[in-house]
Design a protein around this motif. Structure first.
Motif, short mmCIF file in Angstrom:
data_model
loop_
_atom_site.label_atom_id
_atom_site.label_comp_id
_atom_site.label_asym_id
_atom_site.label_seq_id
_atom_site.Cartn_x
_atom_site.Cartn_y
_atom_site.Cartn_z
N ASN A 131 38.36 4.60 -40.70
CA ASN A 131 37.64 3.86 -39.67
C ASN A 131 38.30 4.06 -38.31
O ASN A 131 37.62 4.30 -37.30
N LEU A 175 32.26 -0.75 -35.53
CA LEU A 175 33.32 -0.28 -36.44
C LEU A 175 34.53 -1.19 -36.40
O LEU A 175 35.25 -1.32 -37.40
N ASP A 178 33.76 -3.75 -38.80
CA ASP A 178 33.92 -3.16 -40.14
C ASP A 178 35.39 -3.17 -40.55
O ASP A 178 35.72 -3.42 -41.71
N CYS A 241 32.09 -1.83 -47.28
CA CYS A 241 31.62 -0.44 -47.34
C CYS A 241 30.13 -0.36 -46.99
O CYS A 241 29.71 0.54 -46.25
N MET A 244 29.46 -0.92 -43.21
CA MET A 244 29.89 0.24 -42.42
C MET A 244 28.98 1.43 -42.68
O MET A 244 28.67 2.19 -41.75
N HIS A 247 26.03 1.03 -40.52
CA HIS A 247 26.35 1.41 -39.13
C HIS A 247 26.36 2.92 -38.95
O HIS A 247 25.84 3.45 -37.96
N LEU A 338 32.67 9.06 -43.34
CA LEU A 338 33.51 8.83 -42.16
C LEU A 338 34.14 10.13 -41.67
O LEU A 338 34.19 10.39 -40.47
#
Length: 479
Positions: A131, A175, A178, A241, A244, A247, A338
């Protein structure tokens, strides 16, 4: 023969062996299982429950088994049912009776809960680091964007002009939230269940606090029933999870749009694009589309665990064997997303001229024209209607509201003066939004400073996390 076979006169039906086995999934937790067993044996010896010689043999045997799994020479057998039995059975084969003393004072119920919590901590920390990597890439992209402007949108329609940096920072703050959710999931997993045994605790004088310290847990779970039946920490991890992933899916959707010929706002690096098997001209944003698609998989993992946990009576139930596959899948899938997104953001090319060239579509100045009238005394709702008629006139003439002659404005309202041109200047419109969190360059500069400060706080928070046992990579085997 199963470790629990003493109670049974008949062997299990062959069909149940594969159906009931969790080894194909939970062998991924071999490092956590071995670490938990070493800590347990060390504590048992310290408490005088087993001899130090037996504890030493257990610990050395477990370390040798771990080395064999790392090297790919350990052969898993589906008959062992799960990673706990696989390791304990092999340990007993290697060191004899001492291996049978390892399970003193514990059950597979608290053992598997311990392994799973250790794994959840490792997965959460790895995702927190990933992240941070994406946030760093977005922060750099926002800083590099400078005074680049683009049409801000609602309903995917041109709405008001904003800085590109402002747009990108919106994802940085998402984020950041997150990260907070992942941190909470880490904390939820950071308590030791070992010592709860099957469900009621044990008659042995265990030192649970010692075991917790050896394994890097912040404390112990207070209730033995809760210790073996709780999977909230996995729900927390999978929820973090899932949000995120959503997003990332939103950002992926914009990347798909922005890289299209219709938008042309960005050009993706060849390293993060693919072509067509039949159309040689194509350059496709396949990896952004895959991230968007994999979001359903991550969210599905969360829903599966929610349904597994729904309605379970205390304490342990075999349903809980279904807890790990989804969590491991969600974390692995998100980690890959990611990594890919970080690469895409870090290598794209921003086409600032193209962004600016479409600014005179969609009447982006309309709200500021209405504000102009309101500031000159007209009620805003009335001003809204006046500007709506101006937009309609511009549509009929095939131009933007900013391109209408002054006389048209004057006909719409006597309140319009020659200074209306300031309300039609898109750069001035952006610069005027100086409220905290607004899109003006001065406001965005402060926002960027705060976002970087928050990033540094979170980066330091990862360093201060309690110790974790990294996930292993089980070598290929016949299983």
């Amino acid at each position: 023969m199963a470790l629990w076979s003493g109670r049974f006169e008949e062997a299990a039906a062959p069909v149940t062996q594969e159906f009931g086995a969790s080894l194909p999934v939970d062998k991924a937790l071999y490092k956590q299982d071995i670490a938990g067993s070493i800590a347990h044996a060390t504590m048992l010896a310290a408490q005088g429950i087993i001899g130090q010689e037996d504890a030493d043999a257990i610990c050395e045997g477990l370390k040798a088994i771990e080395a064999d799994i790392d090297a790919g020479t350990f052969v898993f057998d589906i008959a062992d049912e799960d990673i706990h039995m696989a390791i304990e059975s092999e340990l007993t084969r290697r060191i004899g009776a001492a291996g049978g003393r390892l399970h003193t004072g514990r059950s597979r119920n608290d053992q598997v809960a311990t392994d799973t919590r250790l794994a959840a901590k490792a997965l959460a920390r790895d995702l927190m680091e990933a992240n941070l990597g994406l946030r760093a890439a977005l922060l750099d992209a926002a800083e590099e964007a400078g005074d680049t402007v683009l049409p801000g949108m609602t309903h995917l329609q041109h709405a008001q002009p904003v800085l590109l940096s402002h747009h990108l920072l919106a994802y940085v703050w998402m984020l950041g939230r997150d990260f907070t959710r992942l941190s909470a999931a880490f904390d939820a997993a950071d308590l030791l269940p070992l010592g709860a045994a099957a469900l009621a605790g044990t008659t042995y004088p265990l030192d649970r606090r010692m075991t917790a310290g050896l394994l890097g847990f912040a404390g112990v779970i207070e209730n033995s029933l809760d210790a073996v039946s709780d999977r909230d920490f996995l729900l927390d991890l999978e929820y973090a999870c899932s949000v995120m992933a959503v997003h990332l899916s939103r950002l992926s959707e914009e990347i798909v749009l922005w890289s299209s010929q219709e938008f042309g706002f960005i050009t993706l690096s060849d390293a993060y694009s693919t072509g067509s098997s039949i159309m040689p001209q194509k350059k496709n944003p396949d990896f952004a589309e895959l991230i968007r698609g994999k979001t359903g998989r991550v969210v599905g993992d969360l829903v599966q665990l929610l349904m597994t946990c729904k309605g379970l009576p205390l304490a342990y139930n075999k349903d809980m064997q279904e807890d790990k596959e989804g969590a491991l899948d969600a974390a692995k899938t998100l980690a890959q997303c990611l990594a890919v997104m970080t690469g895409m953001v870090g290598t794209w090319t921003v086409n600032a001229d193209r962004m600016r060239s479409v600014m005179h579509r969609g009447h982006l100045a309309a709200t500021d024209v209405a504000d102009y009238l309101a500031k000159h005394g007209m009620p805003f709702r009335e001003a809204h209607a006046v500007v709506g008629h101006l937009v309609l006139e511009a549509e009929k003439q095939g131009c933007d509201i900013s391109e209408l002659p002054f006389e048209t404005f004057k006909e719409a309202s006597d309140l319009f003066g020659r200074d209306i041109t300031k309300a039609l200047d898109l750069d001035a419109i952006v610069a005027a939004r100086t409220t905290e969190g607004g899109t003006a360059p001065v406001a965005v500069a402060e926002q960027l400073r705060r976002a970087r400060a928050r990033y540094l706080v979170d980066e330091n928070a990862v360093k201060l996390l309690s110790p974790v046992i990294p996930m292993g990579v089980p070598a290929a085997s016949a299983l």
